[in-house]
Every structure is written in structure tokens, then in C-alpha cells.
Design a protein around this motif. Sequence first.
Motif, short mmCIF file in Angstrom:
data_model
loop_
_atom_site.label_atom_id
_atom_site.label_comp_id
_atom_site.label_asym_id
_atom_site.label_seq_id
_atom_site.Cartn_x
_atom_site.Cartn_y
_atom_site.Cartn_z
N GLU A 54 0.51 -11.27 -26.74
CA GLU A 54 -0.36 -10.24 -26.76
C GLU A 54 -1.68 -10.50 -27.76
O GLU A 54 -1.51 -11.70 -28.50
N ARG A 55 -2.97 -9.85 -27.48
CA ARG A 55 -3.93 -10.22 -28.47
C ARG A 55 -3.51 -9.65 -30.09
O ARG A 55 -3.01 -9.00 -30.05
N GLU A 56 -3.83 -10.61 -30.78
CA GLU A 56 -3.64 -10.29 -32.08
C GLU A 56 -4.99 -10.56 -33.01
O GLU A 56 -5.80 -11.21 -32.85
N GLY A 57 -5.03 -9.62 -34.11
CA GLY A 57 -6.27 -9.57 -34.97
C GLY A 57 -5.99 -10.82 -35.90
O GLY A 57 -4.84 -11.08 -36.50
N VAL A 58 -7.03 -11.43 -36.25
CA VAL A 58 -7.24 -12.61 -36.92
C VAL A 58 -7.80 -12.65 -38.44
O VAL A 58 -7.28 -12.55 -39.43
N SER A 59 -9.10 -11.76 -38.16
CA SER A 59 -9.89 -11.60 -39.44
C SER A 59 -10.86 -10.70 -39.06
O SER A 59 -11.08 -10.30 -38.02
N CYS A 60 -11.32 -10.01 -40.04
CA CYS A 60 -12.60 -9.04 -39.92
C CYS A 60 -13.48 -9.10 -41.17
O CYS A 60 -13.07 -9.27 -42.22
N ILE A 61 -14.65 -8.47 -40.85
CA ILE A 61 -15.78 -8.54 -41.88
C ILE A 61 -16.60 -7.25 -41.75
O ILE A 61 -16.96 -6.98 -40.62
N SER A 62 -16.79 -6.62 -42.91
CA SER A 62 -17.42 -5.38 -42.94
C SER A 62 -19.13 -5.72 -42.76
O SER A 62 -19.31 -6.54 -42.81
N SER A 63 -19.63 -4.38 -42.53
CA SER A 63 -21.00 -4.93 -42.11
C SER A 63 -21.94 -5.34 -43.07
O SER A 63 -22.84 -6.43 -42.81
N GLY A 64 -21.65 -5.29 -44.58
CA GLY A 64 -22.39 -6.02 -45.55
C GLY A 64 -21.95 -7.05 -45.94
O GLY A 64 -22.32 -7.75 -46.87
N GLY A 65 -20.54 -7.26 -45.52
CA GLY A 65 -19.80 -8.68 -45.81
C GLY A 65 -18.92 -8.18 -47.18
O GLY A 65 -18.14 -9.01 -47.70
N GLY A 66 -18.85 -6.95 -47.64
CA GLY A 66 -18.14 -6.50 -48.85
C GLY A 66 -16.51 -6.64 -48.53
O GLY A 66 -15.74 -6.70 -49.81
N MET A 67 -16.02 -6.49 -47.63
CA MET A 67 -14.75 -6.63 -47.21
C MET A 67 -14.23 -7.53 -46.34
O MET A 67 -15.10 -7.73 -44.93
N ARG A 68 -13.35 -8.43 -46.43
CA ARG A 68 -12.74 -9.34 -45.32
C ARG A 68 -11.46 -9.53 -45.56
O ARG A 68 -10.78 -9.37 -46.47
N ASN A 69 -10.80 -9.29 -44.43
CA ASN A 69 -9.49 -9.20 -44.23
C ASN A 69 -8.84 -10.42 -43.42
O ASN A 69 -9.61 -10.56 -42.35
N ASP A 102 -17.84 -3.71 -34.13
CA ASP A 102 -17.25 -2.31 -34.48
C ASP A 102 -18.23 -1.59 -35.08
O ASP A 102 -18.63 -1.75 -36.34
N PHE A 103 -18.89 -0.42 -34.53
CA PHE A 103 -20.09 0.13 -35.26
C PHE A 103 -19.36 1.13 -36.35
O PHE A 103 -18.57 1.97 -36.38
N GLN A 104 -20.11 0.96 -37.54
CA GLN A 104 -19.95 1.51 -38.81
C GLN A 104 -21.14 2.53 -39.05
O GLN A 104 -20.92 3.12 -40.02
N GLY A 105 -21.99 2.77 -38.32
CA GLY A 105 -23.09 3.84 -38.63
C GLY A 105 -24.07 3.28 -39.31
O GLY A 105 -24.26 2.05 -39.60
N GLN A 106 -25.43 4.03 -39.40
CA GLN A 106 -26.62 3.51 -39.87
C GLN A 106 -26.43 3.49 -41.37
O GLN A 106 -27.36 2.70 -42.25
N GLU A 107 -25.55 4.40 -41.82
CA GLU A 107 -25.55 4.41 -43.17
C GLU A 107 -24.27 3.79 -43.91
O GLU A 107 -23.60 4.44 -44.76
N TRP A 108 -24.07 2.60 -43.40
CA TRP A 108 -22.54 2.19 -43.70
C TRP A 108 -22.48 1.72 -45.37
O TRP A 108 -21.45 1.62 -45.87
N TYR A 109 -23.88 1.57 -45.66
CA TYR A 109 -23.86 1.15 -47.19
C TYR A 109 -23.55 2.32 -48.13
O TYR A 109 -23.48 1.97 -49.23
N LYS A 110 -23.50 3.51 -47.81
CA LYS A 110 -23.23 4.44 -48.43
C LYS A 110 -21.85 4.86 -48.86
O LYS A 110 -21.32 5.66 -49.46
N VAL A 111 -20.85 4.12 -47.96
CA VAL A 111 -19.60 4.37 -48.17
C VAL A 111 -18.64 3.01 -48.37
O VAL A 111 -19.36 1.86 -48.44
N PRO A 112 -17.45 2.95 -48.95
CA PRO A 112 -17.05 1.71 -49.45
C PRO A 112 -16.76 0.80 -48.20
O PRO A 112 -16.44 1.37 -47.06
N PRO A 113 -16.96 -0.51 -48.41
CA PRO A 113 -16.72 -1.24 -47.14
C PRO A 113 -15.51 -1.34 -46.50
O PRO A 113 -14.48 -1.08 -47.30
N MET A 114 -15.57 -1.37 -45.30
CA MET A 114 -14.05 -1.41 -44.48
C MET A 114 -14.21 -2.08 -43.24
O MET A 114 -15.46 -2.30 -42.79
#
Length: 134
Positions: free
Chosen positions: A44-59, A99-111
Motif C-alpha cells: 500500500e501507499r505510505e507517507g514518507v514526509s511532509c512540510i507545511s506551507s511556510g516550512g515551519g513543520m516537517r514530519n 494539501d491546501f492550507q488556505g490563504q491565511e495559513w500563516y495565522k495558525v500553527p504550522p501543520m
Amino acid sequence: QLQLVESGGGLVQPGGSLRLSCVASGFTLDNFAIGWFRQAPGKEREGVSCISSGGGMRNYSDSVKGRFTISRDNAKNTVFLVMNSLKPEDTAVYYCAADFQGQEWYKVPPMCRMITIRHEYFAWGQGTQVTVSS
């Protein structure tokens, strides 16, 4: 046309490195978190990594943590995945997804998230093959 295009895959020996790129066309990545996923034959497909819109979170998944590094260059509309110390079990087709995070993604904690439900994402790339073999 809105699309993501992956590149940088190939054949590499165990212990080697590759850098994957995910380039967006037809839209800008500024308002999108980006996930990298992989799918090996018969698995099955599996998640490897992700990065938030501003780069503040990386998993990272446990299987790649410490070996893979995700980054983004919004000016180039590109996200990168540097893969070091590659193992045969890293062999798979690698995909990126927006993964769309909205126009004001910078106003909320990165995810960012690494769920594998296709319709949860705005766009998926066609994939690039990574083969780790001696």
C-alpha cells in the motif's frame, strides 16, 4: 493545467543518495503543504514526509527519519526530498501531493499530514521510480 511533476529518481546502490524534486505548474505552492509518499510493488501507499506551507513543520515516517530531509523553495515552486543512506527497502515509486492550507495559513500553527487518501489532496504527481540495488 494544474499538475505536480516529480523528478530525480533512478537506480542507486545501497548507502547512496538521491534528491527528488516536486515542481508545481498551473498553481503556486505557497498555500499548500506538500507530502511525499511511496508505493512499493504489492504494498500500500505510505507517507514518507511532509512540510507545511511556510516550512515551519516537517514530519517524517519512522522508517526514514534521520536519513531523509524535506525542504521547499517557494520562489521556485518546488519541494525537495533529499534521501541519504538509501536501503533496498526504500525502493518504490515516490509521489508528491499538494494539501491546501488556505490563504491565511500563516495565522495558525504550522501543520502537515501524511494521510494516504487521494481525494484529500488538491493534486498528485505521476511519480518517480527509486530503485536501491547493488
